[in-house]
Design a protein around this motif. Structure first.
Motif, PDB file in Angstrom:
ATOM      1  N   SER A 190     -16.035  74.716 -20.921  1.00 32.15           N
ATOM      2  CA  SER A 190     -15.758  73.801 -22.027  1.00 32.15           C
ATOM      3  C   SER A 190     -17.047  73.364 -22.712  1.00 32.15           C
ATOM      4  O   SER A 190     -17.073  73.134 -23.921  1.00 32.15           O
TER       5      SER A 190
ATOM      6  N   ARG B 216     -11.564  80.957 -15.673  1.00 34.26           N
ATOM      7  CA  ARG B 216     -10.590  80.127 -14.955  1.00 34.26           C
ATOM      8  C   ARG B 216     -11.253  79.307 -13.854  1.00 34.26           C
ATOM      9  O   ARG B 216     -10.842  78.181 -13.564  1.00 34.26           O
TER      10      ARG B 216
ATOM     11  N   GLN C 253     -15.185  73.284 -16.465  1.00 30.20           N
ATOM     12  CA  GLN C 253     -16.104  72.309 -17.042  1.00 30.20           C
ATOM     13  C   GLN C 253     -17.267  73.005 -17.740  1.00 30.20           C
ATOM     14  O   GLN C 253     -17.601  72.698 -18.885  1.00 30.20           O
TER      15      GLN C 253
ATOM     16  N   GLN D 234      -6.906  72.144 -18.803  1.00 34.52           N
ATOM     17  CA  GLN D 234      -5.779  71.212 -18.765  1.00 34.52           C
ATOM     18  C   GLN D 234      -6.084  69.929 -17.991  1.00 34.52           C
ATOM     19  O   GLN D 234      -5.472  68.888 -18.251  1.00 34.52           O
ATOM     20  N   ASN D 235      -7.025  69.986 -17.063  1.00 30.89           N
ATOM     21  CA  ASN D 235      -7.348  68.794 -16.276  1.00 30.89           C
ATOM     22  C   ASN D 235      -8.650  68.130 -16.698  1.00 30.89           C
ATOM     23  O   ASN D 235      -9.141  67.228 -16.008  1.00 30.89           O
ATOM     24  N   LEU D 236      -9.204  68.570 -17.834  1.00 29.78           N
ATOM     25  CA  LEU D 236     -10.453  67.987 -18.317  1.00 29.78           C
ATOM     26  C   LEU D 236     -10.167  66.929 -19.382  1.00 29.78           C
ATOM     27  O   LEU D 236      -9.243  67.090 -20.188  1.00 29.78           O
ATOM     28  N   PRO D 237     -10.958  65.850 -19.415  1.00 33.45           N
ATOM     29  CA  PRO D 237     -10.724  64.804 -20.415  1.00 33.45           C
ATOM     30  C   PRO D 237     -11.015  65.254 -21.840  1.00 33.45           C
ATOM     31  O   PRO D 237     -10.412  64.778 -22.789  1.00 33.45           O
TER      32      PRO D 237
ATOM     33  N   GLU E 163      -2.822  79.855 -17.040  1.00 33.79           N
ATOM     34  CA  GLU E 163      -2.902  78.407 -17.189  1.00 33.79           C
ATOM     35  C   GLU E 163      -4.066  78.051 -18.108  1.00 33.79           C
ATOM     36  O   GLU E 163      -5.083  78.733 -18.133  1.00 33.79           O
ATOM     37  N   HIS E 164      -3.904  76.967 -18.842  1.00 38.72           N
ATOM     38  CA  HIS E 164      -4.994  76.526 -19.700  1.00 38.72           C
ATOM     39  C   HIS E 164      -6.164  76.087 -18.817  1.00 38.72           C
ATOM     40  O   HIS E 164      -5.990  75.252 -17.931  1.00 38.72           O
TER      41      HIS E 164
END
Length: 216
Positions: free
Chosen positions: A187, A180, A184, A206-209, A202-203
């Protein structure tokens, strides 16, 4: 050295996911090579630690599970659960808080872990690791003290002896809080493999492109 708790399951992620969604109040699940997956629960929640979840998951899946908890680099605890019942417990340092006690591990039975082999078993490495006797010089204390310097290396050798690839072993040492807190980096390591978000978690991406695929 950080603390982590994970559960190794000899079932593909897509097969285990429905059960994991029901059993785990919050956490993540990841694939761990062909035929295996991992659960990374949020252990801050009541009844959501690896040892609390192992029983219900094993009962619902009808498969054995291996719960691992590594504490601060010093101590590794492993529990095998089958059909909702604990079948075996290993503790690398059961008397950690007793300076006068024997430091020998308990439950160092290699046969108890064979259900979790991903291929051929290195029996010598497995028995040595469980006995807290490193095979590789890099894991030994430079001052000559017996045992592994880090319990994380002991865990690594157990899974390595069971033929799990390095990539899967690294994942087996990811704690929910690590995942969590570093979305970055996570991923980039996960690449395109699947991730299941469990319960109220929470994923992490979720805020990564760009994010790894999440199983629906």
């Amino acid at each position: 050295m950080t603390t982590y708790g994970t559960i190794l399951i000899p079932a593909p992620l897509e097969q285990a996911a429905p059960v994991l969604r029901k059993a785990c109040a919050a956490g993540y699940a990841t694939s761990a090579g062909p035929g295996f997956c991992l659960v990374h629960p949020d252990r801050s929640l009541d009844e959501n630690g690896v040892f609390a979840l192992a029983g219900p998951i094993s009962a619902e899946l009808g498969a054995p599970v291996l719960a691992a908890f590594q504490y601060d680099g010093d101590r590794l605890e492993l529990e095998v659960w089958r059909g909702g019942v604990r079948a075996h417990r290993y503790d690398s340092w059961p008397d950690r808080d007793d300076d006068a006690a024997d430091d020998a591990p308990v439950g160092a039975d290699p046969a108890a872990f064979l259900d979790f082999a991903a291929g051929s078993v290195d029996s010598h490495r497995l028995a040595s690791a469980l006995a807290d006797t490193p095979v590789d010089a890099e894991d030994k204390d430079v001052d000559g003290d017996p045992g592994y310097v880090w319990a994380q290396a002991l865990h690594w050798d157990v899974l390595r002896a069971l033929s799990h690839p390095d990539r899967a072993i690294r994942r087996a040492q990811w704690d929910y809080f690590h995942m969590r807190g570093a979305p970055q980096a996570l991923s980039e390591v996960l690449d395109s493999t699947e991730l299941v978000v469990l319960g109220s978690a929470e994923h992490p991406f979720q805020n990564l492109p760009h994010a790894p695929q999440q199983m629906s």
